[in-house]
Write a protein that holds these residues in place. Structure first.
Motif, PDB file in Angstrom:
ATOM      1  N   THR A  26      -9.329  -1.941   7.785  1.00  0.00           N
ATOM      2  CA  THR A  26      -8.721  -1.912   6.994  1.00  0.00           C
ATOM      3  C   THR A  26      -9.023  -1.951   5.254  1.00  0.00           C
ATOM      4  N   SER A  29     -10.145   1.726   4.621  1.00  0.00           N
ATOM      5  CA  SER A  29      -8.673   2.355   3.906  1.00  0.00           C
ATOM      6  C   SER A  29      -8.312   1.670   2.240  1.00  0.00           C
ATOM      7  N   HIS A  31      -7.141  -0.873   1.687  1.00  0.00           N
ATOM      8  CA  HIS A  31      -5.814  -1.039   1.412  1.00  0.00           C
ATOM      9  C   HIS A  31      -6.780  -3.100   1.694  1.00  0.00           C
ATOM     10  N   GLY A  35      -0.224  -3.851   1.276  1.00  0.00           N
ATOM     11  CA  GLY A  35      -1.169  -2.614   2.458  1.00  0.00           C
ATOM     12  C   GLY A  35       0.020  -2.352   3.955  1.00  0.00           C
ATOM     13  N   GLY A 233      -5.017  -7.289   2.428  1.00  0.00           N
ATOM     14  CA  GLY A 233      -4.913  -6.789   3.883  1.00  0.00           C
ATOM     15  C   GLY A 233      -5.757  -6.723   4.970  1.00  0.00           C
TER      16      GLY A 233
END
Ligand SMILES: *Cc1c(COP(=O)(O)O)cnc(C)c1O
Length: 371
Positions: A26, A29, A31, A35, A233
């Motif tokens: 997470t 990425s 996020h 997300g 996220g």
């Protein structure tokens, strides 16, 4: 060996590989807020609660406050809840601008005393917010019937009741909108603050989605003066993994509760709260009631057993509400329970031998104190 009240590290160890990978993924990425991890969790949690809509938010208190706001409840409106709840239930009502109206609880199960609700309804009442305290659902059918009779909304405070059942219906699916907390110590806990709103009302879902994000559904276009109350996220990722284990964890809690109940059933001077045959509690907390509660707590502490008190001071006697018009003696059952309840160690990873040790220590104290 000392027995903790709650052991979050044990749960983390049991899922470490999976959780670590999901958290790193997470972050990798980027996020960070909302997300795909949060969206997936919202889908999964809506399905778990048998409701069409779920919105991940920053904590349980904001979930409750936003529910009220999204349903148009605010200044001049009254919302009924229980006097012996965690402070946040009532705080959310106040923060929405509405007026909290308290009702006492039952002596036997510590849940809102439904027989006292009707007398608390006035022309200003807009909603009833029952709390499924300690993991057992409030008596929802008569509450829903009263609400229908007086044209009121019902919002469930499910912060302690993820997965609890009432006559086969799951907590959060009975009122129109319900609030959940994923505070780390709750049955389903995040790795920081987090919460959720679940709702049957598509329009309310849309409003909460905007409310949690500055009143905006389209970036930089603000339809309401909202809040910043989004779920992170990382919390969505953690909760998504943990949700799969919630049924087994709740089953373990129930097993420990049954052991406590059996071991303490014939011990004079201590009682456990009523477990209703038409409900399945998820035992967020396991409560005993005894005359010399402070003595019992001290004795257990000396044996290395950690306990808690949920909650020592009912809402109407909190300094925050001094001058609000509530008086000592107004909700006598909540006041009495506040002095005599004690929460014993309760978490899924607790061992049967530890449950026995706690029950033996409770028994020893009551024998010693001459019961
Ligand atoms: C924990 C809790 C809340 C508040 O949840 P937070 O996530 O801590 O804001 C509300 N009501 C009850 C009954 C709770 O136990």
């Amino acid at each position: 060996m000392a027995i903790p009240f709650l052991d979050l590290a044990a749960q983390y160890r049991s899922l470490k590989t999976e959780l670590d990978a999901a958290i790193l993924e997470t972050i990798g990425s980027c996020h960070f807020i909302l997300g795909p991890e949060v969206e997936q969790f919202e889908k999964d949690f809506a399905a778990y609660c048998h409701v069409p809509h779920c919105l991940g938010v920053s904590n349980g208190t904001s979930a409750l406050e936003m529910i009220l706001r999204a349903h148009g409840i605010g200044p001049g409106d009254e919302v009924i809840t229980a006097a012996n709840t965690f402070f946040a239930t009532v705080e959310a009502i106040s923060m929405a601008g509405a007026t909290p109206v308290l009702v006492d609880c039952n002596e036997d199960d510590a849940l809102i005393d439904v027989s006292k609700i009707e007398a608390a309804i006035t022309a200003k009442t807009k909603a009833i917010m029952p709390v499924h305290l300690y993991g057992q659902c409030a008596d929802m059918d008569p509450i829903l019937a009263l609400a229908a009779k007086h044209n009121l909304l019902v919002f469930e405070d499910c912060a302690q009741a993820h997965g609890a059942l009432y006559k086969g219906r799951v907590a959060g699916s009975m009122g129109v909108s319900s609030g959940f907390s994923f505070y780390p110590g709750k049955n389903l806990g995040a790795y920081g603050d987090a919460g959720a709103v679940v709702t049957k009302d598509a329009e309310v879902a849309k409003r909460i989605k905007a409310l949690r994000e500055h009143g905006s559904l389209v970036k930089y276009h603000h339809e309401y003066i909202g809040r910043n109350e989004r779920m992170d996220g990382v919390q969505g990722a953690v909760l998504g993994i943990k949700l799969k284990h919630l049924p087994e964890w709740n089953a373990e809690r129930l097993r420990h509760a049954q052991s406590y109940r059996e071991l303490l059933a014939n011990v004079p001077g201590v009682r456990t709260l009523t477990q209703h045959a038409d409900r399945v509690s998820v035992y967020h907390l396991f409560i005993v009631v005894t005359e010399d509660r402070d003595g019992l707590q001290q004795f257990l502490k000396e044996q290395g057993i950690a306990t808690g008190i949920h909650y020592p001071v009912p809402v109407h006697l909190q300094p925050a509400y001094a001058g609000f018009g509530w008086m000592a003696g107004q909700f006598p059952v909540a006041e009495r329970l506040g002095k005599h309840i004690l929460s014993l160690p309760m978490f899924a990873e607790l061992q049967e031998a530890q449950v026995r040790e706690v029950a033996s220590a409770v028994t020893a104290f009551l024998k010693k104190s001459g019961n």
